[in-house]
Design a protein around this motif. Structure first.
Motif, short mmCIF file in Angstrom:
data_model
loop_
_atom_site.label_atom_id
_atom_site.label_comp_id
_atom_site.label_asym_id
_atom_site.label_seq_id
_atom_site.Cartn_x
_atom_site.Cartn_y
_atom_site.Cartn_z
N ALA A 18 0.85 -1.20 0.00
CA ALA A 18 0.00 0.00 0.00
C ALA A 18 0.88 1.24 0.00
CB ALA A 18 -0.91 -0.03 1.23
N ALA A 20 3.09 4.23 -2.57
CA ALA A 20 3.48 4.75 -3.88
C ALA A 20 4.99 4.95 -3.94
CB ALA A 20 2.78 6.09 -4.10
N SER A 21 5.68 4.67 -2.84
CA SER A 21 7.12 4.94 -2.80
C SER A 21 7.88 3.97 -3.70
CB SER A 21 7.63 4.81 -1.37
OG SER A 21 9.03 4.81 -1.37
N ARG A 23 10.94 3.51 -3.83
CA ARG A 23 12.03 2.87 -3.08
C ARG A 23 11.51 1.61 -2.39
NH1 ARG A 23 11.67 8.17 -4.36
NH2 ARG A 23 10.52 8.43 -2.44
N ARG A 24 10.35 1.71 -1.78
CA ARG A 24 9.80 0.52 -1.09
C ARG A 24 9.55 -0.60 -2.10
NH1 ARG A 24 6.37 4.53 2.19
NH2 ARG A 24 7.92 5.00 3.78
N GLU A 44 -1.93 11.71 5.26
CA GLU A 44 -1.06 11.66 6.44
C GLU A 44 -1.29 12.90 7.32
OE1 GLU A 44 2.98 10.75 5.17
OE2 GLU A 44 2.15 9.57 3.52
N ALA A 87 3.70 1.33 5.09
CA ALA A 87 4.89 1.85 5.78
C ALA A 87 4.84 3.36 5.82
CB ALA A 87 6.15 1.38 5.06
N ASP A 88 5.50 3.93 6.82
CA ASP A 88 5.61 5.38 6.89
C ASP A 88 6.96 5.75 7.49
OD1 ASP A 88 4.26 7.98 6.50
OD2 ASP A 88 4.72 8.17 8.63
N LYS A 100 7.52 14.82 4.32
CA LYS A 100 8.03 15.29 3.03
C LYS A 100 7.84 16.80 2.94
CE LYS A 100 5.41 12.21 1.71
NZ LYS A 100 4.44 11.34 1.09
N ASP A 171 10.11 14.44 -2.61
CA ASP A 171 9.19 13.34 -2.24
C ASP A 171 9.80 12.48 -1.14
OD1 ASP A 171 11.21 12.28 -3.77
OD2 ASP A 171 9.92 10.85 -4.84
N TYR A 176 15.55 14.58 2.16
CA TYR A 176 16.77 14.04 1.54
C TYR A 176 16.61 12.58 1.18
CZ TYR A 176 18.14 11.65 5.89
OH TYR A 176 18.18 10.83 6.99
N ILE A 178 19.01 9.38 1.08
CA ILE A 178 20.35 8.90 1.44
C ILE A 178 20.93 8.01 0.36
CG2 ILE A 178 19.66 6.79 2.67
CD1 ILE A 178 21.72 7.61 4.85
N VAL A 196 16.32 3.87 6.42
CA VAL A 196 16.34 5.29 6.05
C VAL A 196 15.74 5.46 4.65
CG1 VAL A 196 17.82 7.34 5.79
CG2 VAL A 196 18.47 5.52 7.38
N VAL A 197 16.08 4.52 3.78
CA VAL A 197 15.59 4.61 2.40
C VAL A 197 14.07 4.46 2.34
CG1 VAL A 197 15.82 3.64 0.07
CG2 VAL A 197 17.81 3.73 1.57
N GLY A 198 13.50 3.81 3.36
CA GLY A 198 12.03 3.75 3.39
C GLY A 198 11.45 2.42 3.82
C1 LIG Z 1 14.89 9.68 4.62
C2 LIG Z 1 14.58 9.14 3.24
C3 LIG Z 1 13.30 9.00 2.81
N1 LIG Z 1 13.01 8.53 1.54
C4 LIG Z 1 11.62 8.40 1.06
O1 LIG Z 1 10.77 9.28 1.76
C5 LIG Z 1 9.43 8.81 1.64
C6 LIG Z 1 8.77 8.92 3.00
O2 LIG Z 1 7.44 9.26 2.88
P1 LIG Z 1 6.23 8.28 3.25
O3 LIG Z 1 5.06 9.12 3.57
O4 LIG Z 1 6.66 7.31 4.29
O5 LIG Z 1 6.01 7.47 1.91
P2 LIG Z 1 5.48 7.98 0.49
O6 LIG Z 1 6.63 8.15 -0.44
O7 LIG Z 1 4.57 9.17 0.62
O8 LIG Z 1 4.67 6.76 -0.03
P3 LIG Z 1 3.35 6.08 0.64
O9 LIG Z 1 3.82 4.81 1.26
O10 LIG Z 1 2.41 5.85 -0.50
O11 LIG Z 1 2.78 7.05 1.66
C7 LIG Z 1 9.52 7.36 1.20
O12 LIG Z 1 9.12 7.30 -0.17
C8 LIG Z 1 10.98 7.04 1.31
O13 LIG Z 1 11.38 6.09 0.35
C9 LIG Z 1 14.05 8.20 0.68
O14 LIG Z 1 13.83 7.81 -0.48
N2 LIG Z 1 15.35 8.31 1.13
C10 LIG Z 1 15.67 8.77 2.37
O15 LIG Z 1 16.86 8.85 2.70
#
Ligand SMILES: Cc1cn([C@@H]2O[C@H](COP(=O)(O)OP(=O)(O)OP(=O)(O)O)[C@@H](O)[C@H]2O)c(=O)[nH]c1=O
Length: 666
Positions: A18, A20-21, A23-24, A44, A87-88, A100, A171, A176, A178, A196-198
Motif C-alpha cells: 500500500a 506509492a514509494s 524505493r519501497r 497523512e 509503511a511510513d 516530506k 518526495d 533528503y 540517502i 532510512v531509504v524507506g
Molecule cells: C529519509 C529518506 C526517505 N526517503 C523516502 O521518503 C518517503 C517517506 O514518505 P512516506 O510518507 O513514508 O512514503 P510515500 O513516499 O509518501 O509513499 P506512501 O507509502 O504511498 O505514503 C519514502 O518514499 C521514502 O522512500 C528516501 O527515499 N530516502 C531517504 O533517505
C-alpha cells in the motif's frame, strides 16, 4: 533460491504494497517478493501531538495506509488481498517530526535543521492479514518500527540550495534521499540503511519469520533473538504444515465448536495437524462432553466444486429481480417474494436461503432482506450495479462455458456450439463519421447496438446478438463494468499535462466522464461504431455540472482517428489478434505527435500468467486475442514507438499502462 524462507512463504499469497514509494517497491522486488502496488489514499494528517513518540505516529500512519487499501480492495473491487503492507518514514530532530517537504522553502528549513546534527529516521510498518467472512473484511494487524541514526555534515548555503534545486528532496521524508545525492551529506549511519531509504527489510523478515515460523518450544534456545531464523532453525517445518505457518490459520485455530465452546487444546492440536490438502476426520469430546466431528475439508476444492451452483443462484436471483424487490430495507417472507416473482414458494425459499448462505441476503424471523453488498452491487438501478454484467454472464458466458471441454480440445471459441448458426460478421462498420455532442440524457431507440468494446465479454460473431434486447443487455453490461473501473483507471496516472483525449471504443463514455471529472480542462472524444454512438444518450449522466463529452462515430480499424494528445484503449487490445493489433497500434503511433501518449486499460497478468484469476479464467473463452503480462504490454507499446512505459496495478479489475510517443519516429 530464496535466501530468507519467509519470502517464499508469501509466494502463494496475494500480497499488496500500500505504498506509492518507488524505493519501497524496489527494496521488496529486489528480494523476490511478488506483490501488487496499490497506493494508499490515506491522508497523512494524524495529529502528531497526540502521539507520545514519533514511532507511534509512524506506526499508526502505516497502519491506516494499509487498512485503507485493504478496505478499498475488499469493498470496492471485490478482491480481498491476503496481506497488505503499509509503511511510513519520518525524520525526527529536536523532538520535531519531519515528513516530506511541501515546497523548496520547506525543504530548505528541514535540511538546515539537520545540518551538522544527528537525527533519527523511524519507519513504521504494518502487515495486515486479511480474510473475508460473510463478505465482511477481517483484519489482523502486526506492526513494528525501526530506528536508524544519521549524522549530517555541516551544509553550506550553496550546497543546500544546489541540493534542493536537484529536485531530490521533494518526495522524501526530511527532504533528503540517502540512497542518491543526499548520501553525500551524511557523515555516519547507525542502524539499518534501508530503513532510512524507506523500508526496514531486515526487521520485516524477522517479523514474518515470527508470524510464519513460530518456533517449536524445544528449538527456541537455538534462535537468537535478533537474527532472522535460518532455514536450519526450522528444518522440521515443511511447507505442508501450512496451518501452523499461516497467521490467519493460527487465528482460526482458536475456533469455537458449533455450540460456541472453545475447542480444547488437545483438539486444536489435532485439528492443526491436518494439512489443508489432506482430509481427516477427528472425533473429539468438547468441554460440555458432547461428541463433535471436526472434519478437515480440502475447503478450497469443495468451494470450487460448488462454484457453479453459487454462480447460478446469483444469476437466477438477479434475473428474477429478487434484489430489486428487497431494496430500500424491505423485508419480505419467501411466500411474498414467490408471488411477486411468479415462482413456486418451495423453489423461491430454497433460492433465498442459498442467497443468504452466500452472504447476498440476510434472513431473520421477519423474512429476507438485502445485505449491504446486494444493495450496492446487485440492485439493478444502483450506481455501481453489476446487474447488467450478471445477466450477460447468465445469458451468454454460461452457455459458452458449458462447451469448455471442446474449447480446450480445439483451442477455439465455441460460439457456434453454444448459440447455433454462426452468422456474418456483426461488426459491420458504418464508415460515415459523424459528431454528436451530448450534454444531458435523452432517450433514443436502442437499435443496432454493437461496440468496439464488446471484447471483454466475448461477444464474437453470432446470431444471438442480432436481437435488440441482446444488444441492449450487452451495452448495459459494458456500462456496469466501466462504472466500477473508471475511477481507478482515470486516476492511475497524473494526466493533467494532456489537453485532448480520444477514447477509442469508449462505448457509453463512462471513462471519458470520469476523466473530465478529474481533469476539467481535458477535451475528450469517445470514438466508437455508429451503432453504439447512436444509442449512448440514455447512458449519459444527468445534472447541471456535467461537462460535455464529444461522441464521434467511426471504425478505429478503417476510419481516420480524431486528433488528440492522449489516446485511450480500454479493454480493446486483449481481444484482437496480432494482425488487428498491428493495424490499430500502427495507426495510433502514426497520428501521435511526440510527447503525446497512449493509455491502455486491461487486466495485467503477473509474469507467470497465473494471476489475477479473473483474467486467467477469461482466457478460457478462447477469443482470438490474449491477456498479457506487464512486460508483454511494455514490449507491445515499445514496438509501436511508445517509450517510458509505466504500469499501474490498480487493485481494481482493470490496470493501467501509459506510454509516451518517442520524439523520433520508430
Ligand atoms: C529519509 C529518506 C526517505 N526517503 C523516502 O521518503 C518517503 C517517506 O514518505 P512516506 O510518507 O513514508 O512514503 P510515500 O513516499 O509518501 O509513499 P506512501 O507509502 O504511498 O505514503 C519514502 O518514499 C521514502 O522512500 C528516501 O527515499 N530516502 C531517504 O533517505
Amino acid at each position: 533460491m530464496v535466501l530468507i524462507p519467509v519470502i517464499g512463504k508469501l509466494v502463494s499469497k496475494r500480497v499488496v504494497l500500500a505504498s506509492a514509494s518507488p524505493r519501497r517497491q524496489e527494496i521488496l522486488t529486489n528480494v523476490g517478493l511478488r506483490f501488487e502496488v496499490v497506493p494508499s489514499w490515506f491522508k497523512e494528517t494524524l495529529e502528531k501531538s497526540s502521539f507520545a513518540t514519533p514511532y507511534e505516529y509512524a506506526i499508526e500512519t502505516a497502519k491506516q495506509k494499509a487498512l485503507e487499501v485493504a478496505n478499498r480492495m475488499h469493498l470496492k473491487h471485490l478482491r480481498t488481498p491476503d496481506i497488505v503492507i503499509g509503511a511510513d518514514t519520518v525524520v525526527t530532530v529536536e523532538k520535531q517530526i519531519l515528513e516530506k517537504p511541501v515546497d523548496k522553502q520547506d525543504a530548505y528549513e528541514m535540511l538546515s535543521r539537520l545540518s551538522g546534527k544527528e537525527h533519527s529516521v523511524f519507519t513504521g510498518v504494518a502487515i495486515v492479514h486479511c480474510s473475508s467472512k460473510d463478505d465482511c473484511l477481517e483484519t489482523e494487524v502486526t506492526d513494528f518500527y525501526e530506528e536508524t541514526k544519521v549524522k549530517f555534515a555541516e551544509l553550506s548555503e550553496e550546497l543546500l540550495w544546489e541540493y534542493i534545486h536537484s529536485g531530490e528532496p521533494m518526495d522524501k521524508a526530511g527532504g533528503y534521499g540517502i540512497q542518491a545525492l543526499g548520501g553525500m551529506l551524511v557523515e555516519y549511519v547507525h542502524g539499518d540503511f534501508l530503513n532510512v531509504v524507506g523500508f526496514p527489510l531486515n526487521h520485516f523478515c524477522k517479523k514474518l519469520a515470527e508470524l510464519y515460523y513460530p518456533p517449536p518450544k524445544h528449538t527456541i534456545h537455538h534462535t537468537k533473538n535478533d537474527s532472522i531464523p535460518s532455514v536450519e532453525t526450522f528444518e522440521n517445518l515443511s511447507d505442508g504444515e501450512s496451518d501452523s505457518s499461516d497467521p490467519m490459520h493460527h487465528k482460526n485455530a482458536n475456533k469455537l465448536d458449533r455450540s460456541g465452546t472453545p475447542l480444547s487444546g488437545a483438539v486444536q492440536t489435532l485439528v492443526n495437524s491436518c494439512s489443508t490438502e489432506t482430509s481427516c476426520m477427528v472425533t473429539v469430546e468438547n468441554q460440555s462432553g458432547v461428541m463433535e466431528y471436526s472434519a478437515k475439508f480440502p475447503s478450497k476444492i469443495v468451494e470450487l466444486m460448488d462454484g457453479f451452483r453459487a454462480s447460478k443462484a446469483l444469476f437466477v436471483a438477479s434475473k428474477l429481480k429478487v434484489f430489486d424487490l428487497l431494496k430500500d430495507k424491505c423485508i419480505l417472507k419467501a411466500v411474498v417474494v414467490a408471488d411477486k416473482v411468479e415462482a413456486s414458494v418451495h423453489g423461491t425459499e430454497r433460492l433465498l436461503d442459498a442467497c443468504a448462505s452466500l452472504g447476498l441476503l440476510d434472513k431473520t424471523h421477519q423474512g429476507y432482506s438485502n445485505t449491504d453488498l446486494a444493495n450496492k452491487y446487485l440492485v439493478s438501478d444502483g450506481e455501481y450495479s453489476l446487474h447488467g454484467y450478471i445477466i450477460h454472464s447468465n445469458d451468454r458466458l454460461w452457455h459458452l462455458f458449458t462447451h469448455l471441454e471442446a474449447a480446450v480440445k480445439e483451442g477455439t471459441m465455441q460460439t457456434h456450439q453454444a448459440f447455433g448458426k454462426e452468422t456474418e460478421d456483426l461488426f459491420q462498420r458504418n464508415r460515415a463519421s459523424e459528431e454528436i455532442s451530448i450534454i444531458g440524457p435523452a432517450v433514443t431507440e436502442r437499435d443496432k447496438l454493437l461496440s468496439n468494446t464488446e471484447l471483454f465479454f466475448n461477444l464474437g460473431k453470432d446470431s444471438c446478438y442480432h436481437s435488440v434486447e441482446a444488444k441492449q443487455r450487452f451495452m448495459t453490461a459494458m456500462h456496469s463494468i466501466a462504472k466500477l473501473t473508471a475511477r481507478d483507471v482515470a486516476t492511475a496516472f497524473d494526466l493533467s499535462q494532456f489537453r485532448s483525449a480520444c477514447d477509442l471504443g469508449g462505448c457509453t463514455g463512462v471513462l471519458a466522464h470520469e476523466l473530465v471529472q478529474n481533469y476539467p480542462n481535458l477535451n475528450i472524444t469517445v470514438f466508437d461504431l455508429p451503432e453504439v454512438i447512436a444509442n449512448v444518450s440514455c447512458f449519459q449522466p444527468s445534472g447541471k455540472h456535467i461537462t460535455p463529452v464529444t461522441f464521434t462515430a467511426g471504425d478505429f480499424f478503417k476510419d481516420n482517428l480524431p486528433e488528440a494528445d492522449l489516446y485511450i484503449l480500454s479493454l480493446i487490445l486483449h481481444h484482437w489478434n496480432d494482425e488487428k493489433i498491428h493495424i490499430l497500434l500502427s495507426k495510433i503511433s502514426a497520428i501521435c505527435k511526440p510527447g503525446s501518449a497512449l493509455l491502455v486499460a486491461e487486466m495485467v497478468l503477473d509474469e507467470e500468467k497465473t494471476y489475477p484469476p479473473t483474467a486467467v479464467l477469461q482466457s478460457l473463452s478462447m477469443t482470438e486475442g490474449k491477456q498479457r503480462s506487464g512486460s508483454e504490454y511494455k514490449q507491445l507499446l515499445e514496438k509501436y514507438g511508445f517509450t517510458n512505459v509505466q504500469i499501474k496495478i490498480t487493485g481494481n479489475i482493470l490496470d493501467a499502462i501509459l506510454g509516451f510517443r518517442k520524439t523520433s519516429a520508430h
